[in-house]
Design a protein around this motif. Structure first.
Motif, PDB file in Angstrom:
ATOM      1  N   MET A   1       0.847  -1.200   0.000  1.00  0.00           N
ATOM      2  CA  MET A   1       0.000   0.000   0.000  1.00  0.00           C
ATOM      3  C   MET A   1       0.882   1.248   0.000  1.00  0.00           C
ATOM      4  N   ALA A   2       0.452   2.278  -0.703  1.00  0.00           N
ATOM      5  CA  ALA A   2       1.264   3.471  -0.871  1.00  0.00           C
ATOM      6  C   ALA A   2       1.014   4.474   0.236  1.00  0.00           C
ATOM      7  N   LYS A   3       2.083   5.002   0.762  1.00  0.00           N
ATOM      8  CA  LYS A   3       1.968   6.011   1.800  1.00  0.00           C
ATOM      9  C   LYS A   3       1.733   7.376   1.186  1.00  0.00           C
ATOM     10  N   ALA A   4       0.897   8.137   1.839  1.00  0.00           N
ATOM     11  CA  ALA A   4       0.632   9.504   1.413  1.00  0.00           C
ATOM     12  C   ALA A   4       0.211  10.292   2.632  1.00  0.00           C
TER      13      ALA A   4
ATOM     14  N   THR B   1       4.788  -0.721 -10.197  1.00  0.00           N
ATOM     15  CA  THR B   1       3.579  -1.066  -9.448  1.00  0.00           C
ATOM     16  C   THR B   1       3.089   0.091  -8.592  1.00  0.00           C
ATOM     17  N   THR B   2       3.033   1.290  -9.184  1.00  0.00           N
ATOM     18  CA  THR B   2       2.448   2.439  -8.504  1.00  0.00           C
ATOM     19  C   THR B   2       1.179   2.842  -9.240  1.00  0.00           C
ATOM     20  N   ALA B   3       0.397   3.726  -8.623  1.00  0.00           N
ATOM     21  CA  ALA B   3      -0.915   4.090  -9.168  1.00  0.00           C
ATOM     22  C   ALA B   3      -0.846   5.145 -10.266  1.00  0.00           C
ATOM     23  N   GLY B   4       0.345   5.518 -10.693  1.00  0.00           N
ATOM     24  CA  GLY B   4       0.479   6.658 -11.598  1.00  0.00           C
ATOM     25  C   GLY B   4       0.148   6.416 -13.046  1.00  0.00           C
TER      26      GLY B   4
ATOM     27  N   THR C   1      -4.823   0.451 -14.395  1.00  0.00           N
ATOM     28  CA  THR C   1      -3.473   0.764 -13.907  1.00  0.00           C
ATOM     29  C   THR C   1      -3.494   1.741 -12.739  1.00  0.00           C
ATOM     30  N   THR C   2      -4.584   2.516 -12.605  1.00  0.00           N
ATOM     31  CA  THR C   2      -4.658   3.463 -11.486  1.00  0.00           C
ATOM     32  C   THR C   2      -4.895   2.760 -10.154  1.00  0.00           C
ATOM     33  N   LEU C   3      -5.216   1.457 -10.197  1.00  0.00           N
ATOM     34  CA  LEU C   3      -5.456   0.687  -8.974  1.00  0.00           C
ATOM     35  C   LEU C   3      -4.234  -0.110  -8.536  1.00  0.00           C
ATOM     36  N   ALA C   4      -3.082   0.146  -9.150  1.00  0.00           N
ATOM     37  CA  ALA C   4      -1.900  -0.688  -8.907  1.00  0.00           C
ATOM     38  C   ALA C   4      -1.506  -0.767  -7.434  1.00  0.00           C
ATOM     39  N   GLU C   5      -1.737   0.306  -6.673  1.00  0.00           N
ATOM     40  CA  GLU C   5      -1.348   0.313  -5.269  1.00  0.00           C
ATOM     41  C   GLU C   5      -2.416  -0.270  -4.348  1.00  0.00           C
TER      42      GLU C   5
END
Length: 453
Positions: free
Chosen positions: A1-4, A73-76, A220-224
Motif C-alpha cells: 500500500m502506498a503512503k501519502a 507497481t504504482t498508481a500513476g 493501472t490506477t489501482l496498482a497500489e
C-alpha cells in the motif's frame, strides 16, 4: 500500500475489481449505442472490419501498458510510466492529460444517464423532458459518494452493471442473427472493405473504434490497491481489451446485418440504431431494456471515471502538485479529496455547458476533447516503452513500442485533418491549452520536477 501523508490507499482489490474499472470506463454498451453509426458513415458496410482492426491497434498500445504495469507497481499509470523514462515533469503532463479524459468522460456519461432514461420512458409515453439534468446530477453525486467510501464495492458494482447491460445487447444480437439467417441474409461482406469506399474508409472507422476503447488503461490506477499488481494489472488490461474488442465486433456486425447491407445510409443516419433493431426484431419491451442497459452502462462509466480520475489526481498531488490532493481518508483508505475535486469538476462542466446544447451533443463534445488528450498520453506511453526497451536491449518490446506509437498517430491525424467543422475544430486548441496549463504548473511548482514518478 502506498503512503501519502502518513496514510495509505486501501489495498484489498483483485483482478475482478481491476477488470471492472477498465470495462466501466470503456462502457461497451454505451459505445455501441453511439459509435457504430459513426463507423458506418466512414466505412459503410465494412464498419465491423474497422472495429476488428481498431482492436488490434488498441492491443498494440495496450502491450506498452502491460510492459510497464509488470514493472512499475504504482498508481500513476501514464504519469509513472513516462516519468520513469523521460522524467517526472514529462510524466506529469501525461497524467494531466489523463485527468482531462476522466473528467470529460465522466461528465459526458452523467448527461447520458438522463438521456437514456428519458428514451426508455418515451417508449411508454412517459416524457422526462428537462428532468434529464437532475437525473444526471444525481448520478454524479451518487457516484462520488460511492467512490469516496468504498472502492471495492464500487468496482464490483461497475462490473455487474456493465456485464448486465452487455447481456441485453447479446440477447438482441442472437435474435437478429437467427432472423436474418432464416432469410438467408447472413454475410461476411462486413469483414471486407466496402468497394465504394476502400481502405481509406476502414482507416477512418478505426478512429471511432479507438475512441470506443478510451479508458481501457484505467485498471493501472489501482496498482497500489491490488494484490500482486505486477501480475493482476496486466491480466486486467489484456482481459478488458479482448472482451471489449470481441463485443464491439459482434455489436457492430449485428447492427449492419440487422439494418441490411443495402441500408447503410439509414444506419449511419439513425439516432438510436439499437432501439430501431429492437422494435424490428423484438418488441417495445426489448427496446426499453436496451435503453435502460445503455443508462446502466453510463452510470457504470461515471463510477469508473470518478475512481480512475481521482487516483490519477491523487498521484499528481503526491508528485508535487498539492499535498492536499494526496490525502487519504483515514477510515475508507480512498483518495477522498481527489474524489471530491474530480466529482466537482464533472458537475461544474455538466451544469455550465450541457443545458445549452443538450445531453447528446454535450457528450460528443467533451468526449472528443477527452480522447484527444488521451491520445497524447498514449503516444507518450508507447514512445516510453520503445525507449525503455532500447536501454534494456529488448528488441521485441522495442518493435511493439514503435508499432504502438505509429498506431496512435493514425487516429490522432484523422481526428484533426481534414479540419472538422465548427465547433469540433476548436477542441484540439482547447486540449493544447490544457497541456500548456500543465506546463505552467510544472514551472510554478518546482517540486513536481523533483519528485519520483
Amino acid at each position: 500500500m502506498a503512503k501519502a501523508g502518513g496514510a495509505a490507499l486501501k489495498g484489498s482489490l483483485g483482478p475482478v475489481e481491476a477488470v471492472g474499472l477498465s470495462l466501466s470506463v470503456i462502457a461497451p454498451t454505451m459505445g455501441m449505442a453511439l459509435n457504430v453509426t459513426l463507423a458506418v458513415g466512414a466505412a459503410g458496410v465494412a464498419a465491423p472490419l474497422g472495429f476488428a482492426v481498431g482492436t488490434v491497434v488498441v492491443a498494440l498500445v495496450g502491450l506498452s501498458f502491460v510492459f510497464f504495469a509488470s514493472r512499475v507497481t504504482t498508481a500513476g499509470s501514464g504519469y509513472a510510466y513516462i516519468g520513469r523514462t523521460f522524467g517526472p515533469r514529462t510524466g506529469f503532463i501525461a497524467g494531466w492529460c489523463m485527468v482531462l479524459l476522466y473528467i470529460a468522460a465522466g461528465s459526458g456519461s452523467a448527461a447520458l444517464v438522463g438521456n437514456f432514461l428519458s428514451a426508455a420512458l418515451d417508449d411508454h409515453g412517459l416524457h422526462l423532458g428537462g428532468w434529464w439534468l437532475p437525473v444526471a446530477c444525481a448520478a454524479l453525486v451518487g457516484g462520488t459518494l460511492l467512490a469516496w467510501r468504498d472502492v471495492r464495492l464500487a468496482t464490483r458494482l461497475m462490473l455487474v452493471l456493465e456485464l448486465s447491460s452487455i447481456t441485453v445487447i447479446i440477447y438482441l444480437g442472437i435474435r437478429i442473427l437467427m432472423a436474418v439467417n432464416a432469410q438467408g441474409g447472413l454475410s461476411l461482406a462486413p469483414f471486407h472493405p466496402d468497394p465504394t469506399i476502400g481502405w481509406w474508409g476502414i482507416g477512418y472507422a478505426v478512429v471511432f473504434a479507438v475512441l470506443s476503447f478510451a479508458g481501457f488503461e484505467a485498471a493501472t490506477t489501482l496498482a497500489e490497491e491490488t494484490g500482486q499488481p505486477g501480475r493482476t494489472i496486466p491480466i486486467a488490461l489484456v482481459g478488458s481489451v479482448v472482451m471489449a474488442g470481441l463485443f464491439f465486433v459482434f455489436a457492430s456486425y449485428i447492427q449492419v446485418i440487422g439494418f441490411g447491407l443495402d441500408n447503410m445510409k439509414a444506419l449511419a443516419a439513425s439516432d438510436a440504431p439499437l432501439n430501431t433493431l429492437a422494435l424490428r426484431y423484438g418488441n417495445v419491451h426489448i427496446a426499453t431494456a436496451l435503453d435502460l442497459a445503455a443508462c446502466v452502462s453510463a452510470v457504470s462509466c461515471v463510477l469508473g471515471t470518478l475512481s480512475a480520475g481521482a487516483r490519477m489526481l491523487f498521484v499528481l498531488g503526491r508528485g508535487g502538485l498539492s499535498s492536499t490532493l494526496a490525502r487519504v481518508h483515514p477510515r475508507y483508505g480512498t483518495p477522498s479529496v481527489a474524489v471530491g475535486v474530480v466529482g466537482l469538476a464533472m458537475l461544474t462542466g455538466l451544469l455550465a455547458w450541457a443545458p445549452f446544447i443538450g445531453p447528446a451533443d454535450y457528450y460528443d463534445n467533451v468526449g472528443t476533447i477527452g480522447v484527444l488528450a488521451l491520445i497524447v498520453a498514449y503516444l507518450g506511453v508507447t514512445a516510453a516503452a520503445a525507449v525503455h526497451a532500447v536501454r534494456a536491449g529488448n528488441r521485441m518490446w522495442l518493435v511493439l513500442g514503435v508499432l504502438g506509437t505509429l498506431a496512435m498517430l493514425w487516429p490522432l491525424y484523422n481526428s484533426v485533418y481534414p479540419v472538422p467543422s465548427f465547433p469540433d475544430n476548436l477542441w484540439p486548441y482547447l486540449v493544447a491549452f490544457w497541456i500548456v496549463l500543465g506546463g505552467v504548473l510544472v514551472l510554478l511548482k518546482p517540486a513536481i520536477g523533483r519528485q519520483a514518478a
